[in-house]
Design a protein around this motif. Structure first.
Motif, PDB file in Angstrom:
ATOM      1  N   SER A   1       0.839  -1.186   0.000  1.00 56.49           N
ATOM      2  CA  SER A   1       0.000   0.000   0.000  1.00 56.49           C
ATOM      3  C   SER A   1       0.876   1.238   0.000  1.00 56.49           C
ATOM      4  CB  SER A   1      -0.901  -0.010   1.232  1.00 56.49           C
ATOM      5  OG  SER A   1      -1.661   1.166   1.277  1.00 56.49           O
TER       6      SER A   1
ATOM      7  N   ALA B   1       4.898   6.606   9.509  1.00 53.31           N
ATOM      8  CA  ALA B   1       5.372   5.807   8.380  1.00 53.31           C
ATOM      9  C   ALA B   1       5.726   6.675   7.175  1.00 53.31           C
ATOM     10  CB  ALA B   1       4.302   4.791   7.982  1.00 53.31           C
TER      11      ALA B   1
ATOM     12  N   ARG C   1       3.518   8.160   5.269  1.00 51.51           N
ATOM     13  CA  ARG C   1       2.563   7.833   4.205  1.00 51.51           C
ATOM     14  C   ARG C   1       1.152   8.273   4.570  1.00 51.51           C
ATOM     15  NH1 ARG C   1       3.348   1.604   3.160  1.00 51.51           N
ATOM     16  NH2 ARG C   1       2.324   1.622   5.166  1.00 51.51           N
TER      17      ARG C   1
ATOM     18  N   GLU D   1      -0.436   7.613  12.651  1.00 54.02           N
ATOM     19  CA  GLU D   1       0.165   6.405  12.085  1.00 54.02           C
ATOM     20  C   GLU D   1       0.790   6.692  10.728  1.00 54.02           C
ATOM     21  OE1 GLU D   1      -2.689   3.239  11.884  1.00 54.02           O
ATOM     22  OE2 GLU D   1      -3.179   3.404  14.011  1.00 54.02           O
ATOM     23  N   GLY D   2       0.075   7.454   9.909  1.00 51.27           N
ATOM     24  CA  GLY D   2       0.582   7.781   8.585  1.00 51.27           C
ATOM     25  C   GLY D   2       1.832   8.636   8.636  1.00 51.27           C
TER      26      GLY D   2
ATOM     27  N   GLY E   1      -4.664   2.898   7.968  1.00 51.28           N
ATOM     28  CA  GLY E   1      -4.973   2.519   9.347  1.00 51.28           C
ATOM     29  C   GLY E   1      -6.399   2.040   9.516  1.00 51.28           C
TER      30      GLY E   1
ATOM     31  N   TYR F   1      -0.114   4.237   0.883  1.00 52.17           N
ATOM     32  CA  TYR F   1      -0.471   5.097   2.006  1.00 52.17           C
ATOM     33  C   TYR F   1      -0.856   4.251   3.211  1.00 52.17           C
ATOM     34  CZ  TYR F   1      -0.830   8.268  -1.906  1.00 52.17           C
ATOM     35  OH  TYR F   1      -0.565   8.984  -3.034  1.00 52.17           O
ATOM     36  N   SER F   2      -0.782   4.852   4.367  1.00 58.48           N
ATOM     37  CA  SER F   2      -1.161   4.174   5.599  1.00 58.48           C
ATOM     38  C   SER F   2      -2.568   4.624   5.998  1.00 58.48           C
ATOM     39  CB  SER F   2      -0.158   4.532   6.710  1.00 58.48           C
ATOM     40  OG  SER F   2      -0.544   3.931   7.907  1.00 58.48           O
TER      41      SER F   2
END
Length: 131
Positions: free
Chosen positions: A22, A60, A62, A56-57, A27, A24-25
């Motif tokens: 993926s 990472a 993302r 979260e994004g 979540g 993007y994150s």
């Protein structure tokens, strides 16, 4: 010759499709959005979940496109205009192609009252709720 060709085609197809990730994150975004649509009165919970998805994004590197804008809109609905503008600015910096739309939202936030929650918007249709 045909068997070799088919075998090569099969192996190359598996090699190309077996390593997808993926970009993007996202979540917990989809379940949170679904729950919010089912129970629009839980706006605070939805806002918290969007903040978690963004955190979260960011960890990472993302963050999905539109995530800052959606979180900003939810903050605007909650009456937190100053925090909404910050999120719209972050969206504009992360995704420059959204600059025009984010400038429009920032203008609306700074010059008007907060929008009505989505649950009120759905019931104002003359024929009844749109759902």
């Amino acid at each position: 010759m045909t068997t070799r060709y088919l075998l090569w085609l099969l192996l190359s197809t598996l090699a190309c499709t077996g390593c997808t990730t993926s970009q993007y994150s996202w979540g917990n975004y989809e379940p949170a959005l679904y729950k919010y649509y089912k129970t629009p009165s839980e706006l605070e919970t939805y806002a918290e979940q969007l903040a978690e998805v963004i955190a979260e994004g960011e960890s990472a590197g993302r963050v999905p496109p539109g995530m800052y804008a959606e979180y900003g809109y939810i903050l605007w609905v909650q009456g937190k205009a100053d925090k909404a503008v910050v999120q719209f600015e972050r969206e504009k910096q992360t995704w420059p192609e959204s600059t025009h739309f984010m400038n429009l939202l920032i203008h609306n936030v700074t010059s008007s009252q907060r929008p009505r929650p989505q649950s009120n918007l759905l019931t104002t249709y003359p024929g009844g709720p749109l759902l």
